[in-house]
Design an enzyme around this catalytic site. Structure first.
Site, mmCIF file in Angstrom:
data_model
loop_
_atom_site.group_PDB
_atom_site.id
_atom_site.type_symbol
_atom_site.label_atom_id
_atom_site.label_comp_id
_atom_site.label_asym_id
_atom_site.label_seq_id
_atom_site.Cartn_x
_atom_site.Cartn_y
_atom_site.Cartn_z
ATOM 1 N N GLU A 41 46.027 26.424 37.622
ATOM 2 C CA GLU A 41 45.094 25.622 38.777
ATOM 3 C C GLU A 41 45.711 24.375 38.835
ATOM 4 O OE1 GLU A 41 40.790 27.314 38.732
ATOM 5 O OE2 GLU A 41 41.303 26.524 36.788
ATOM 6 N N ASN A 47 33.342 32.668 41.546
ATOM 7 C CA ASN A 47 32.753 32.170 40.573
ATOM 8 C C ASN A 47 31.501 32.603 40.099
ATOM 9 O OD1 ASN A 47 34.954 29.880 39.134
ATOM 10 N ND2 ASN A 47 34.794 29.635 41.566
ATOM 11 N N ASP A 64 38.094 31.487 33.501
ATOM 12 C CA ASP A 64 38.203 30.351 34.155
ATOM 13 C C ASP A 64 38.536 29.065 33.411
ATOM 14 O OD1 ASP A 64 38.783 28.855 36.362
ATOM 15 O OD2 ASP A 64 36.987 28.524 37.158
ATOM 16 N N GLU A 104 35.131 35.305 38.455
ATOM 17 C CA GLU A 104 35.723 34.075 37.329
ATOM 18 C C GLU A 104 34.306 33.687 36.621
ATOM 19 O OE1 GLU A 104 37.761 31.286 39.167
ATOM 20 O OE2 GLU A 104 39.462 32.697 40.137
ATOM 21 N N GLU A 142 40.470 32.319 46.439
ATOM 22 C CA GLU A 142 39.199 31.757 45.689
ATOM 23 C C GLU A 142 37.970 31.311 46.631
ATOM 24 O OE1 GLU A 142 37.483 29.152 41.778
ATOM 25 O OE2 GLU A 142 39.577 29.051 42.521
#
Length: 813
Positions: A754, A635, A697, A667, A580
């Protein structure tokens, strides 16, 4: 030969050989005139009640009876049997009384209620009355001979008389028109004449010289004179009564119409729910001539009354009138009055409505209301309405979760400009200030004028209100500092501004305004031309954020941003399957600044688009250079998600970097969807069409709902770390994690956990068949050059650049 044929032959023989045709013509004319007059009177009688009805009924019976009686005796005078004849005064007068009585009775029954039964019954009485009068009159006939009667012919004459009377009543109906009156009179005349001459044909006179005709009996000449005089007077009297009544009604109606047309209000007469008459004012309101309005339904069709219940005679009611030609409804005021006087049937249920146009009154009321709530010079809400509007804004933000700030604005050196250039210049400055302030805000935010050169702005906004308030304050000061033109010269403007925030600085409108005024005083003390918050620490915070925004704008241009990558591993075997991308800011003087400190600043100051574009390009370029085809997750901010050019940007970045679309994972948070849900879904579908993977997310926080999962086929769900870190610490968190994992399996959507930091969490998630893990237990975010152990083909998958966490995951597998 049949009986009917024999009767017809004898009828014609009697008519042509035994009568004076000239007198017969007179008899027929008298009969028709009398019957026509009778139905003229009958129409008036049908529309009357009480004593008036009785008077018309008496006159109708008298005219009808005398007409039948006169027709009979004039026709008898025309009868010439060749013998001496005479008439008994007693029988003659008795026949007149019988005719009048039966006629009055028949018309009374027929007019009692409009129905076939009543018409038939009334006609039967009329026909029997004509027959009774005829044969009573024949009993008064004296001649030198004996009268022999054919009873079958007598019966046929009565049937003909009854048939004619019934047909006359049915055909005439209410006898309102002259045509109906003439038709009814003609049929009744036909029945009378048919009865008379059929009855005469039933007589056979056998001469007998032994029978003497007394000299004191009425002679034919005397009878003709008496009958003609009496009948003429009665018929003329009936016609005169009708004419006088009609002329009186017309004159009265004309006077009423002139008075009604002179009225300012609309007047409309309604009967049985339909328009009967109206004045010129109502026709103008309805937008149609009277001829088009008569017969139209009014209440509920053209006119809607707010309270249409009964018992409102003389009571003021309001409603709306729809013009015939369409267009906007007209607000009206309605008064009603029942016009039924009890004397005439025509007035039964007759109601007159007075309809007053309220448009001018409403406009005047609205203007008064507007002036009471708005400043006469600038048109802004004034002090009177400010409190109510500010209270409504507070209620709104309490219900919606939005934020509210109140700005108190004062023009600097306004008195000097007013004294130097005059009051007209001062008014122009105030009007221009109001215009600029209104241009700076959008509903539901608003601007008001307290008086003098003092203004109030209430801002309703979402997100971080201190930042939004600071941004608006800066714009307002900038807008108000620009000079304005007045009569060929530029007038300088400037302002000071104080800000209070809800609910930090108060929950009531009065408190917020008072605190904003205190902040304004502090702004003036600071040298004017600036803004100040009610709390000094808020000033420091806002100043710091503005400086940070300025530095971030410059930092993006100078390349101060870097991307760190945090690994994601498969839960089943610990194999790293992707990274990520997490942006960092290496400030030249402040050092490394974490995302939580500058992402919101970027969003508030319009920098998030450029920041997100740079991160996407950098992450895709780095991932394309890896030897292993690992996925890269980036993101998206809400602003990026709603940008219609986002799919085109992603497509262009993929082509430029050479990264396979299947390796890119974008995301989004579910809360990012709700600003414009449909546009966001359209963008996500276009991205899926490119082959890009979409992950939800922070699932479980914010606006998470199953409907979102149903609306779009996400490729991955990421459980927020706030739940993962509480596994085995809080039972509810453990249950929620287990439920989300079960939901993912049911929907066949992989779930990523996460914030994984402990061995215990790893074992639990693996046991619950979690797809992937992310957190410090897997690996910390690191720059791209520290990822070689994972990204180079053939390199050990258990190597870890800074900690041995990945090796622990591998051993646990």
């Amino acid at each position: 030969m049949t009986l009917v044929g024999a009767c017809v032959l004898k009828f014609l023989t009697c008519l042509t050989t035994q009568h004076d045709l000239r007198l017969l013509v007179v008899a027929v004319l008298v009969c028709m005139a009398g019957c026509f007059t009778t139905f003229r009177l009958y129409s008036r009688m049908r529309g009357a009640r009480g004593v008036v009805r009785a008077a018309w009924l008496l006159l109708t019976g008298l005219v009808a009876g005398s007409s039948v009686w006169a027709t009979h005796f004039i026709a008898m005078v025309a009868f010439t049997p060749g013998l001496k004849t005479g008439y008994s005064p007693t029988g003659t007068l008795l026949s007149l009384m019988i005719a009048a009585l039966f006629m009055a009775s028949g018309f009374a029954v027929a007019s009692a209620q409009r129905s076939t039964t009543n018409d038939f019954t009334g006609g039967l009485l009329l026909g029997l009355g004509v027959a009774a009068m005829h044969y009573t009159g024949m009993s008064a006939f004296v001649t030198q001979g004996r009268l022999v009667w054919e009873h079958a012919t007598v019966g046929l004459s009565a049937i003909l008389g009854v048939s004619g009377a019934v047909a006359a009543l049915v055909a005439a109906g209410n006898a309102r028109t002259t045509k109906r009156q003439a038709l009814g009179g003609g049929l009744l005349s036909l029945g009378i004449i048919a009865l008379h001459f059929t009855g005469m044909s039933a007589i056979t006179i056998i001469p007998d010289t032994s029978i003497q005709v007394p000299d004191q009996l009425l002679s034919g000449a005397m009878l003709t004179l008496a009958v003609g005089s009496i009948t003429a007077m009665i018929i003329l009297g009936g016609l005169g009564a009708v004419a006088i009544e009609s002329q009186t009604s017309r004159s009265a109606l004309e006077r009423i119409r002139r008075l009604a047309n002179a009225a300012y209000e609309g007047l409309v007469v309604v009967q049985s729910g339909k328009i009967n008459d109206a004045n010129a004012a109502f026709c103008e309101l309805a937008g149609a001539p009277l001829s088009e309005l008569i017969g139209r339904p009014l209440i509920g069709a053209m006119l809607t009354i707010e309270d249409s219940g009964s018992g409102h005679e003389g009571v003021r009611r309001e409603g709306r009138l729809q013009p015939v030609g369409g267009g906007r409804e007209i607000p009206v005021e309605v008064f009603s009055r029942l016009m039924d006087d009890g004397a005439r049937i025509e007035t039964s249920g007759l109601t007159v409505l007075a309809i007053r146009d309220l448009r001018e009154r409403r406009a005047a009321e609205e203007k008064i209301r507007y002036l009471a709530e708005h400043d006469g010079l600038t048109g802004l809400p004034n002090r009177n309405s400010l409190q109510a509007r500010l209270a409504a804004a507070i209620e709104r933000v309490e219900a919606s979760g939005e934020s509210l700030s109140v700005f108190c604005i004062d023009l600097d050196h306004f008195k000097d400009a007013n004294d130097q250039h005059g009051h007209q210049a001062g008014d122009a400055i105030l009007v221009e200030t109001a215009r600029r302030l209104q241009a700076a805000v959008q509903s539901p935010s608003f601007v008001a004028r307290l008086g003098g050169d003092e203004f109030i702005v209430a801002q309703v906004a979402g997100g971080d209100q201190p930042a939004a308030a600071a941004e608006l304050s800066g714009r307002l000061l900038e807008m108000l500092s620009a000079p304005m033109a007045f009569e060929g010269q530029d007038l300088s403007l400037a302002a000071s501004l104080g800000v209070s925030l809800y609910p930090e600085d108060g929950r009531a409108a009065e408190t917020l305004m008072a605190n904003a005024d205190m902040a304004l005083n502090r702004a003036k003390e600071s040298g004017r031309g600036v803004y100040r918050f009610f709390k000094r620490e808020m000033d420091d915070s806002i100043r710091e954020r503005r400086n940070l925004a300025r530095d971030l704008r410059q930092g993006i241009a100078d390349g101060e941003l870097v991307v760190h990558y945090q690994p994601l591993a498969r839960a089943a075997d610990g194999e790293v399957c992707g990274f990520e991308a997490l942006v960092r800011w290496k400030h030249p003087t402040r050092g490394m600044i974490p995302p939580l400190d500058f992402i919101t600043v970027a969003e508030e100051n319009g920098l998030i688009g450029a920041l997100g574009d740079w991160v996407l390009r950098r992450a895709c370029a780095d991932a394309a250079a890896w030897e292993k085809p690992l996925r890269i997750a980036v993101n998206l901010s809400p602003i990026q998600l709603h940008d219609p050019d986002l799919p085109s940007l992603v497509h262009e970045v993929l082509i430029t970097s050479g990264l396979s679309p299947s390796r890119l994972e974008l995301e989004i948070t579910e809360s990012a969807l709700f600003k414009d849900y449909q546009r966001a879904l359209d963008n996500l579908r276009r991205l899926k069409a490119l082959g890009v993977r979409i992950a939800m997310d922070d699932f479980g926080t914010g606006f998470s709902s199953l409907s979102t999962l149903q609306s779009f086929p996400f490729d991955k769900i990421k459980i927020d770390k706030s739940f993962v870190e509480n596994i085995h610490r809080h039972d509810r968190a453990t249950v929620i994690v287990r439920a989300v994992l079960g939901l993912g399996r049911s929907l066949e959507i992989p779930v990523v956990a996460e914030g994984v930091e402990t061995e215990e969490q790893i074992l639990f998630l693996r046991g619950e068949q979690c797809a992937e893990l992310q957190g410090y237990a897997i690996g910390r975010p690191a720059p791209v050059d520290a990822l070689t152990a994972w990204t180079v083909a053939g390199a050990s998958t258990i190597a870890e650049p800074d900690v041995g966490s990945a090796r622990k995951v591998k051993r646990s597998a």
